[in-house]
Design a protein around this motif. Structure first.
Motif, PDB file in Angstrom:
ATOM      1  N   ILE A   1       0.828  -1.203   0.000  1.00 34.71           N
ATOM      2  CA  ILE A   1       0.000   0.000   0.000  1.00 34.71           C
ATOM      3  C   ILE A   1       0.868   1.262   0.000  1.00 34.71           C
ATOM      4  CG2 ILE A   1      -1.888   1.220   1.154  1.00 34.71           C
ATOM      5  CD1 ILE A   1      -2.362  -1.472   2.673  1.00 34.71           C
ATOM      6  N   PRO A   2       0.784   2.071  -1.067  1.00 35.14           N
ATOM      7  CA  PRO A   2       1.470   3.367  -1.061  1.00 35.14           C
ATOM      8  C   PRO A   2       0.594   4.414  -0.385  1.00 35.14           C
ATOM      9  CG  PRO A   2       0.471   2.986  -3.205  1.00 35.14           C
ATOM     10  CD  PRO A   2       0.145   1.781  -2.356  1.00 35.14           C
ATOM     11  N   LEU A   3       1.185   5.280   0.409  1.00 31.96           N
ATOM     12  CA  LEU A   3       0.433   6.356   1.077  1.00 31.96           C
ATOM     13  C   LEU A   3       1.184   7.673   0.920  1.00 31.96           C
ATOM     14  CD1 LEU A   3       0.476   3.660   3.289  1.00 31.96           C
ATOM     15  CD2 LEU A   3      -1.428   5.036   4.130  1.00 31.96           C
ATOM     16  N   ARG A   4       0.491   8.667   0.405  1.00 32.83           N
ATOM     17  CA  ARG A   4       1.052  10.009   0.300  1.00 32.83           C
ATOM     18  C   ARG A   4       0.002  10.989   0.824  1.00 32.83           C
ATOM     19  NH1 ARG A   4       4.964  13.197  -2.102  1.00 32.83           N
ATOM     20  NH2 ARG A   4       4.258  15.164  -3.036  1.00 32.83           N
ATOM     21  N   ASN A   5       0.309  11.573   1.978  1.00 30.88           N
ATOM     22  CA  ASN A   5      -0.625  12.512   2.632  1.00 30.88           C
ATOM     23  C   ASN A   5      -1.999  11.873   2.829  1.00 30.88           C
ATOM     24  OD1 ASN A   5       1.398  14.465   2.669  1.00 30.88           O
ATOM     25  ND2 ASN A   5       0.792  15.296   0.677  1.00 30.88           N
ATOM     26  N   GLU A   6      -2.004  10.733   3.479  1.00 26.62           N
ATOM     27  CA  GLU A   6      -3.234   9.960   3.680  1.00 26.62           C
ATOM     28  C   GLU A   6      -3.602   9.852   5.159  1.00 26.62           C
ATOM     29  OE1 GLU A   6      -5.231   8.965   1.495  1.00 26.62           O
ATOM     30  OE2 GLU A   6      -4.164   8.722  -0.405  1.00 26.62           O
ATOM     31  N   SER A   7      -3.294  10.870   5.947  1.00 34.79           N
ATOM     32  CA  SER A   7      -3.546  10.788   7.387  1.00 34.79           C
ATOM     33  C   SER A   7      -5.018  10.513   7.697  1.00 34.79           C
ATOM     34  CB  SER A   7      -3.095  12.073   8.080  1.00 34.79           C
ATOM     35  OG  SER A   7      -3.761  13.202   7.545  1.00 34.79           O
ATOM     36  N   LYS A   8      -5.925  11.039   6.889  1.00 32.13           N
ATOM     37  CA  LYS A   8      -7.347  10.829   7.153  1.00 32.13           C
ATOM     38  C   LYS A   8      -7.770   9.372   6.937  1.00 32.13           C
ATOM     39  CE  LYS A   8      -8.942  11.875   2.456  1.00 32.13           C
ATOM     40  NZ  LYS A   8      -9.796  12.740   1.614  1.00 32.13           N
ATOM     41  N   ASN A   9      -6.999   8.641   6.124  1.00 35.25           N
ATOM     42  CA  ASN A   9      -7.359   7.268   5.809  1.00 35.25           C
ATOM     43  C   ASN A   9      -6.664   6.224   6.677  1.00 35.25           C
ATOM     44  OD1 ASN A   9      -9.315   7.119   3.617  1.00 35.25           O
ATOM     45  ND2 ASN A   9      -7.765   8.157   2.369  1.00 35.25           N
ATOM     46  N   VAL A  10      -5.601   6.612   7.364  1.00 34.93           N
ATOM     47  CA  VAL A  10      -4.806   5.627   8.104  1.00 34.93           C
ATOM     48  C   VAL A  10      -5.619   4.850   9.138  1.00 34.93           C
ATOM     49  CG1 VAL A  10      -2.895   5.322   9.723  1.00 34.93           C
ATOM     50  CG2 VAL A  10      -2.585   6.741   7.688  1.00 34.93           C
ATOM     51  N   PRO A  11      -6.399   5.485  10.012  1.00 35.94           N
ATOM     52  CA  PRO A  11      -7.129   4.712  11.032  1.00 35.94           C
ATOM     53  C   PRO A  11      -8.059   3.657  10.434  1.00 35.94           C
ATOM     54  CG  PRO A  11      -7.116   7.036  11.608  1.00 35.94           C
ATOM     55  CD  PRO A  11      -6.589   6.945  10.223  1.00 35.94           C
ATOM     56  N   GLY A  12      -8.863   4.053   9.444  1.00 34.77           N
ATOM     57  CA  GLY A  12      -9.794   3.112   8.834  1.00 34.77           C
ATOM     58  C   GLY A  12      -9.092   2.024   8.059  1.00 34.77           C
ATOM     59  N   LEU A  13      -8.026   2.381   7.362  1.00 37.30           N
ATOM     60  CA  LEU A  13      -7.257   1.404   6.594  1.00 37.30           C
ATOM     61  C   LEU A  13      -6.677   0.328   7.491  1.00 37.30           C
ATOM     62  CD1 LEU A  13      -5.751   0.408   4.016  1.00 37.30           C
ATOM     63  CD2 LEU A  13      -3.916   2.000   4.645  1.00 37.30           C
ATOM     64  N   ILE A  14      -5.976   0.754   8.558  1.00 35.63           N
ATOM     65  CA  ILE A  14      -5.318  -0.217   9.443  1.00 35.63           C
ATOM     66  C   ILE A  14      -6.350  -1.079  10.169  1.00 35.63           C
ATOM     67  CG2 ILE A  14      -3.702  -0.520  11.345  1.00 35.63           C
ATOM     68  CD1 ILE A  14      -2.526   0.592   8.695  1.00 35.63           C
ATOM     69  N   ALA A  15      -7.461  -0.493  10.566  1.00 34.89           N
ATOM     70  CA  ALA A  15      -8.524  -1.283  11.210  1.00 34.89           C
ATOM     71  C   ALA A  15      -9.026  -2.369  10.273  1.00 34.89           C
ATOM     72  CB  ALA A  15      -9.671  -0.365  11.632  1.00 34.89           C
ATOM     73  N   SER A  16      -9.168  -2.031   8.992  1.00 35.10           N
ATOM     74  CA  SER A  16      -9.602  -3.004   7.994  1.00 35.10           C
ATOM     75  C   SER A  16      -8.572  -4.121   7.832  1.00 35.10           C
ATOM     76  CB  SER A  16      -9.820  -2.295   6.651  1.00 35.10           C
ATOM     77  OG  SER A  16      -9.930  -3.198   5.587  1.00 35.10           O
ATOM     78  N   LEU A  17      -7.301  -3.746   7.745  1.00 37.33           N
ATOM     79  CA  LEU A  17      -6.252  -4.745   7.529  1.00 37.33           C
ATOM     80  C   LEU A  17      -6.063  -5.651   8.739  1.00 37.33           C
ATOM     81  CD1 LEU A  17      -3.563  -2.529   5.724  1.00 37.33           C
ATOM     82  CD2 LEU A  17      -5.300  -4.014   4.697  1.00 37.33           C
ATOM     83  N   ARG A  18      -6.183  -5.108   9.911  1.00 36.73           N
ATOM     84  CA  ARG A  18      -6.004  -5.916  11.123  1.00 36.73           C
ATOM     85  C   ARG A  18      -7.016  -7.062  11.200  1.00 36.73           C
ATOM     86  NH1 ARG A  18      -3.113  -4.576  15.709  1.00 36.73           N
ATOM     87  NH2 ARG A  18      -1.943  -2.603  15.685  1.00 36.73           N
ATOM     88  N   ASN A  19      -8.166  -6.890  10.574  1.00 41.09           N
ATOM     89  CA  ASN A  19      -9.209  -7.909  10.636  1.00 41.09           C
ATOM     90  C   ASN A  19      -9.062  -9.010   9.588  1.00 41.09           C
ATOM     91  OD1 ASN A  19     -10.613  -6.768  12.812  1.00 41.09           O
ATOM     92  ND2 ASN A  19     -11.723  -5.363  11.458  1.00 41.09           N
ATOM     93  N   VAL A  20      -8.098  -8.856   8.681  1.00 43.08           N
ATOM     94  CA  VAL A  20      -7.909  -9.882   7.655  1.00 43.08           C
ATOM     95  C   VAL A  20      -7.451 -11.174   8.319  1.00 43.08           C
ATOM     96  CG1 VAL A  20      -6.594 -10.524   5.615  1.00 43.08           C
ATOM     97  CG2 VAL A  20      -7.387  -8.173   5.889  1.00 43.08           C
TER      98      VAL A  20
END
Length: 368
Positions: free
Chosen positions: A44-63
Motif C-alpha cells: 500500500i502506497p500512502l502520500r498525505n493519507e492521514s485521514k485514511n490511516v485509522p480506517g485502513l489499518i482497522a480493515s487490515l487488522r481484521n484480515v
C-alpha cells in the motif's frame, strides 16, 4: 420516428447491460481454495493519507489469512501519515513501514511507490491496494480461490464507492462504463489486449507473472498503469480477470466534487488513448442516449405526452441495474442525465489539458 428509434436503441442497451455482466465473476462466490500455504503481501502506497490511516489499518487488522504481511510505504508525506502508521500498527508484527524514495524523473509517483513496494516483497502473490480502500476479512481467501479456479495470474476490480452523494453521481459511472462499453466475455476469456480493464485500487498478481512482465518499471510513466499491467499480462499469454469485487472491497475515494473532477481529469482522456475522435464520439453518444431523454421527459411533462418518458425510464433502468449489481444505491440512477453530463465535462477538461499542454496535478505532483 426518431422517438421510436431512440426508444428501441435504449431498450437494446438495457438488454446489453443485463447480459454483458454474465461474464463478470463475483469475487465473493469463489470459496474453495486448496493452496492455503500461499504467501501473500499486501502493498500500500500512502502520500498525505492521514485521514485514511485509522480506517485502513482497522480493515487490515481484521484480515484472517495466515501467511500474510502488510507493507506500507510513506511516500514523502507532508502530513501525519508516517506517525499515524506507526501508532496504529504498533504491536502487530505483520506490518512493515518503509520510507519512499525521491521520485526519479519521468516516473509516475504512484507507479514508483508500487515499484518500491514490490522490491520488498518475496511473497507468491502480491496485492496492491490504495489507502482509501477497505477490504473484508476474507477478501484474500476469495481472491486466491478465484485465481486458482480460473487459472488467472492477475485479478482486479472496481470497489463499491462510499463517497458523498454528489461525488457518487460521477464515481459510480466507472462501473457503468465497464458494464456498457467493455465486452466482458472477451475481456475475461481471451488475451485480446484491446479488451482490458483494471483498477489500481485493487490488483492481485502472482509474483512470478509480475517479474515476467517487468512489473511497474515496465509502465513507469503511465497514468493508467493498472490497465497497462493487465495488457502486459495478456501480452505474455497469461490470464487477467476483471471481477465484481463490490461485496468484499469498498473505497472512500473523494471527499468533494472538485477532488473527483481533478482525479478523473488526469486519466480519462489518456484512458481512451488520447483520441480526439474518440472523445467527440463518446460525447455525442452520451448526449444522445443519456442527456436527450431528460429533455424529452421535460417535453412529456409540459405537454402531457407521457410516452415520451420512455427513453428516460430506460436510461434509469440501465444505470439502476448496474448500481444494484455493484452495491450502489439505485437513487443515483435517477441522476443518470447529470452523471452523463459530468462525464462529458470531465472528458473535455481532460482533453483540453492534453491539447494545450497543461499539466495534470495530483497529490502535489504534476504530470503531462
Amino acid at each position: 420516428m426518431i422517438f421510436f428509434v431512440l426508444s428501441s436503441l435504449e431498450a437494446f442497451l438495457f438488454l446489453w447491460v443485463v447480459i454483458n455482466p454474465l461474464w463478470l465473476p463475483a469475487l465473493h462466490s469463489y470459496t474453495n481454495y486448496s493452496g492455503n500455504n500461499t504467501t501473500v503481501s499486501v502493498l500500500i502506497p500512502l502520500r498525505n493519507e492521514s485521514k485514511n490511516v485509522p480506517g485502513l489499518i482497522a480493515s487490515l487488522r481484521n484480515v484472517n489469512y495466515e501467511k500474510l504481511e502488510f507493507i506500507l510505504l510513506d511516500d514523502q508525506s507532508s502530513d501525519d501519515t508516517k506517525s499515524l502508521l506507526l501508532q496504529y500498527t504498533y504491536g502487530d508484527s505483520r506490518f512493515t513501514i518503509i520510507n519512499g524514495k525521491q521520485l526519479p524523473e519521468g516516473w509516475n509517483g504512484k507507479v514508483h511507490a508500487c515499484h518500491h513496494l514490490s522490491n520488498h516483497s518475496n511473497s507468491e502473490v502480491m496485492f496492491f491496494i490504495d489507502a482509501d480502500v477497505r477490504i473484508e476479512p476474507t477478501t484474500i481467501h476469495h481472491t486466491l480461490a478465484l485465481m486458482e479456479n480460473q487459472h488467472a495470474s492477475m485479478v482486479s476490480g472496481f470497489p463499491t464507492y462510499r463517497d458523498s452523494k454528489l461525488v457518487q453521481f460521477l464515481v459510480t459511472m466507472q462501473h457503468f462504463v465497464i458494464h456498457l462499453h467493455l465486452p466482458l466475455f472477451f475481456a475475461n476469456h481471451t488475451t485480446r489486449q484491446a479488451t482490458t480493464a483494471a483498477c489500481g485500487q485493487f490488483i492481485a498478481i502472482k509474483q512470478a507473472t509480475y517479474k515476467k512482465i517487468g512489473g511497474h518499471e515496465a509502465v513507469y510513466n503511465s497514468l493508467v498503469e493498472d490497465v497497462e499491467l493487465g495488457r502486459l499480462v495478456k501480452k505474455h499469454g497469461e490470464r487477467m480477470i476483471l471481477a465484481n469485487i463490490t461485496k468484499l472491497v469498498s473505497c472512500f475515494m473523494y471527499d468533494t466534487i472538485q477532488e473527483a473532477w481533478e482525479g478523473f481529469t488526469k486519466n480519462i482522456f489518456i484512458g481512451i488513448g488520447r483520441s480526439k475522435i474518440g472523445a467527440v464520439g463518446l460525447s455525442i453518444f452520451y448526449a444522445i442516449f443519456y442527456i436527450s431523454p431528460f429533455l424529452l421527459a421535460i417535453y412529456a411533462v409540459l405537454n402531457q405526452q407521457w410516452m415520451f418518458l420512455l427513453p428516460l425510464v430506460l436510461t434509469i433502468l440501465q444505470k439502476g441495474i448496474v448500481d444494484i449489481r455493484t452495491r450502489t444505491s439505485p437513487f443515483y440512477s435517477l441522476g443518470m442525465p447529470l452523471s452523463a453530463a459530468m462525464l462529458i465535462g470531465v472528458l473535455w477538461t481532460s482533453m483540453y489539458k492534453a491539447i494545450t499542454g497543461k499539466a495534470y496535478v495530483w497529490k502535489g505532483r504534476s504530470y503531462q
